[in-house]
Design a protein around this motif. Structure first.
Motif, mmCIF file in Angstrom:
data_model
loop_
_atom_site.group_PDB
_atom_site.id
_atom_site.type_symbol
_atom_site.label_atom_id
_atom_site.label_comp_id
_atom_site.label_asym_id
_atom_site.label_seq_id
_atom_site.Cartn_x
_atom_site.Cartn_y
_atom_site.Cartn_z
ATOM 1 N N UNK A 1 47.203 33.449 35.439
ATOM 2 C CA UNK A 1 46.919 33.897 36.936
ATOM 3 C C UNK A 1 46.099 34.836 36.769
ATOM 4 N N UNK A 2 45.157 34.901 38.293
ATOM 5 C CA UNK A 2 43.864 35.962 38.830
ATOM 6 C C UNK A 2 45.117 37.235 39.174
ATOM 7 N N UNK A 3 44.611 38.579 39.162
ATOM 8 C CA UNK A 3 44.902 40.056 39.584
ATOM 9 C C UNK A 3 46.558 39.816 39.125
ATOM 10 N N UNK A 4 47.185 39.392 39.542
ATOM 11 C CA UNK A 4 48.853 39.778 38.885
ATOM 12 C C UNK A 4 49.013 40.387 40.470
ATOM 13 N N UNK A 5 48.670 40.627 41.169
ATOM 14 C CA UNK A 5 49.034 41.517 42.321
ATOM 15 C C UNK A 5 48.117 41.225 44.125
ATOM 16 N N UNK A 6 48.641 40.898 44.587
ATOM 17 C CA UNK A 6 50.072 41.716 45.143
ATOM 18 C C UNK A 6 51.279 40.333 45.757
ATOM 19 N N UNK A 7 50.816 39.147 46.209
ATOM 20 C CA UNK A 7 51.529 38.432 47.268
ATOM 21 C C UNK A 7 51.626 38.821 48.714
ATOM 22 N N UNK A 8 50.356 39.860 48.662
ATOM 23 C CA UNK A 8 50.170 39.061 50.455
ATOM 24 C C UNK A 8 49.295 38.212 50.869
ATOM 25 N N UNK A 9 49.031 38.205 52.528
ATOM 26 C CA UNK A 9 49.105 36.765 52.750
ATOM 27 C C UNK A 9 48.737 35.719 52.405
ATOM 28 N N UNK B 1 46.711 38.570 46.518
ATOM 29 C CA UNK B 1 46.519 37.333 44.935
ATOM 30 C C UNK B 1 47.895 36.925 44.723
ATOM 31 N N UNK B 2 48.038 35.756 44.632
ATOM 32 C CA UNK B 2 49.458 35.372 43.427
ATOM 33 C C UNK B 2 50.165 36.293 43.210
#
Length: 581
Positions: A308-316, A300-301
């Motif tokens: 924004x959604x989830x708050x973690x973790x910037x992968x993918x 997730x962003x």
């Protein structure tokens, strides 16, 4: 960030030592955790069904690693150049070798994939062993259908092992796990065994099922056809695809069809639909986050807060190269000559531009699937807000400017179709389609190109593009206007020959299935992985500081992962290592 539990067994249950007691005969105690032959409830219909459900549960590889599941977002998409590892250089850096093609036999993530898939095999075998001595309430019809589901799932897990590691040992329900597992070598090609399991499933599964997510006859037909495609048995695959397209139905009996709106495939509220051939199921708020989708919690962003959604973790994060691929020409067709990575054809992005600074999104023509696949600055990010750019990226210099967007939940679904009982709301009820109907149509188009009709292939490709062109499915702004300059059309003239047709269908798979874990495996089965991925590295690498340091795809080695050294050490003299490792 990563949740990883190491499991070293391929048996269904761990052999637990009984509690020692200071009295005569304590050594005769039955160990706990072992499937007892005198346990009548286990061999009842409900008991065997429970074993089968546990086999389905292993599809998401819960308890091993996010990189080990049937989704394959790491090996299929990151190694396939569709996405970067993301986050920053330090977080979950065990994934970096998948990005740079520097995997080692000692990798814990490689071992996790091996373990997770053999755990699935083991559970399927437990079902088949139980069916040999079933209780009186298990009828012959039950034995056939349950056995067919177990063999379908076993074939799936072996399919994953085969395309990941190539030469792997085949262990079936006849092997004694106490004395025989250590003697099974990886010196025999297992494709015939996988075919046999899918064929049995095709012959014995019902056409419809009473529960969502359970494999039916048509899922087996599709998976057998896919198995043929990996072996370039195009005539056999075409015959099966013809059956599916003409007569295939979902598990509930609905005729297979492309859903009207592309985004509905990845929406938890609509993801069980006419396009679902076989999917890994997820559910939220059942009392345990374990029933939600664990594969996506990192993807997730970053640092979105309540906006924004989830708050973690910037992968993918989707790659620059993938985003550029959605550029279209004046006729609404993709730039099949590769010019999407050159000059003004490259998608305008906000790399290096702070969120507080002005930025205008790209105004050129793009395929509308871009904005359901790639989160980019200035474009609505589902119903959350316009993507703000750098503020949602942990480290642009390492990850790039984009965020994943498929398989992300809507703001209106937070806490209803996501499970808030764990550390993140990222445990969602979004299913993952292991095979969906668009995938079937595009594989069928490939088969037609090789042994059938180029016109039939064009028709199948155009069906997929026609759905993408539905204006009702475009990303729009609050006033209802399209969020970008969406331009897409079908192929209106016949392909000039097989080479042109192959180029078109392969690129269509890239666009339609991006971020769904297929790309790397497609490149390998087409025999083009080395030139395509080395060209990708040459383009993507200079844009991302150290992310691609030392990256190089070596033909003859990197098509498959190494056999985990842990497994070789566990079975000395039995397992042979893959070439180049």
């Amino acid at each position: 960030m990563k949740r990883l539990v190491t499991k070293g067994t391929v048996a269904t249950a761990l052999l637990m030592l009984g509690t020692f007691a200071c009295k005569e005969g304590f050594l005769d105690k039955q160990p706990t955790g072992v499937l007892r032959s005198d346990n009548s409830s286990l061999y009842s219909k409900s008991g065997i069904q429970g074993l089968l459900i546990s086999t389905y549960a292993q599809l998401n590889a819960r308890g091993f690693s996010q990189s080990a599941s049937s989704y394959n977002w790491v090996r299929g998409s990151i190694s396939g150049g569709e996405a970067n590892k993301g986050s920053n250089s330090g977080d979950f850096n065990a994934l970096t070798p998948f990005e740079t093609y520097q995997l080692l036999p000692s990798s814990g993530e490689v071992n996790a994939k091996w373990q997770a898939m053999y755990e699935g095999v083991s559970r399927a075998n437990a079902v088949l062993r139980a069916l040999k001595t079933p209780g009186p309430d298990v009828q012959d019809a039950d034995k056939a259908s349950i056995g067919a589901e177990a063999r379908f799932l076993r074939a799936h897990y072996y399919f994953e092992l085969k395309r990941s590691f190539n030469m792997v040992p085949f262990v079936d329900e006849t092997v004694d796990y106490g004395t025989g597992i250590d003697k099974v070598k990886n010196d025999v090609d297992i494709w015939p065994k996988i075919e046999a399991d899918f064929q049995y499933a095709q012959d014995n599964l019902p056409a419809t099922q009473t529960a969502a997510g359970r494999a039916n006859k048509w899922a087996a037909v599709a998976y057998l056809a896919k198995t043929y495609m990996y072996q370039q048995k195009f005539a056999q695959a075409k015959a099966l695809f013809d059956q599916i397209i003409a007569n295939g139905t979902t598990a509930s009996g609905t005729k297979y069809a492309l859903v009207a709106k592309y985004a509905d495939i990845f929406n938890a509220a609509t993801d069980t639909n006419s396009e679902t051939v076989f999917a890994s199921q997820a559910a939220a708020n059942t009392g345990s986050a374990n029933n939600a989708n664990p594969d996506l919690v990192l993807n997730f962003p970053y640092n979105t807060g309540s906006n924004g959604p989830a708050g973690c973790c910037g992968f993918f994060p989707p790659s620059f190269e993938l985003a550029n691929s959605f550029r279209t020409n004046a006729n609404g067709l993709p730039l099949l000559d590769g010019s999407y990575n050159t000059g003004s054809n490259q998608l305008k992005n906000d790399q290096g531009i702070a969120s507080k600074d002005p930025f205008t999104p790209d105004t050129g023509p793009v395929d509308p699937r871009l904005d359901w696949s790639v989160g980019r600055r200035g474009i609505p990010y589902l119903d959350w807000q316009d993507h703000p750019g750098q503020d949602w990226i942990r480290d642009q210099s390492f990850a790039g400017p984009y965020s994943p967007k498929k398989f992300v939940f809507y703001k209106s679904q937070d806490k209803t179709l996501t499970d808030g009982s764990s550390w993140t709301d990222g445990y969602s009820a979004i299913n993952y389609n292991i095979i969906r109907y668009a995938d079937v149509l595009l594989m069928a188009a490939e088969a037609e190109i090789e042994v059938g009709s180029l016109e039939t292939a064009r028709n199948y490709i155009n069906q997929v593009r026609t759905r993408a062109a539905n204006p009702a499915g475009f990303v729009t702004r609050a006033n209802g206007t399209p969020a970008a300059n969406y331009a897409i059309n079908t192929y209106t003239t016949p392909f000039a020959g097989k080479d042109d047709a192959r180029t078109a269908v392969r690129f269509e798979r890239k666009l339609e299935l991006s971020g769904e874990g297929h790309r790397f495996y497609d490149l390998v089965r087409w025999g083009v992985a080395a030139p395509v991925l080395n060209a990708f590295i040459a383009y993507e690498g200079p844009k991302l500081s150290t992310a691609y340091s030392g990256a190089k795809f070596t033909a003859g080695r990197d098509e498959y992962m190494p056999i985990p050294q842990t497994q070789i050490d566990y079975q000395p003299g039995i397992l042979a290592q893959n070439k180049g490792y």
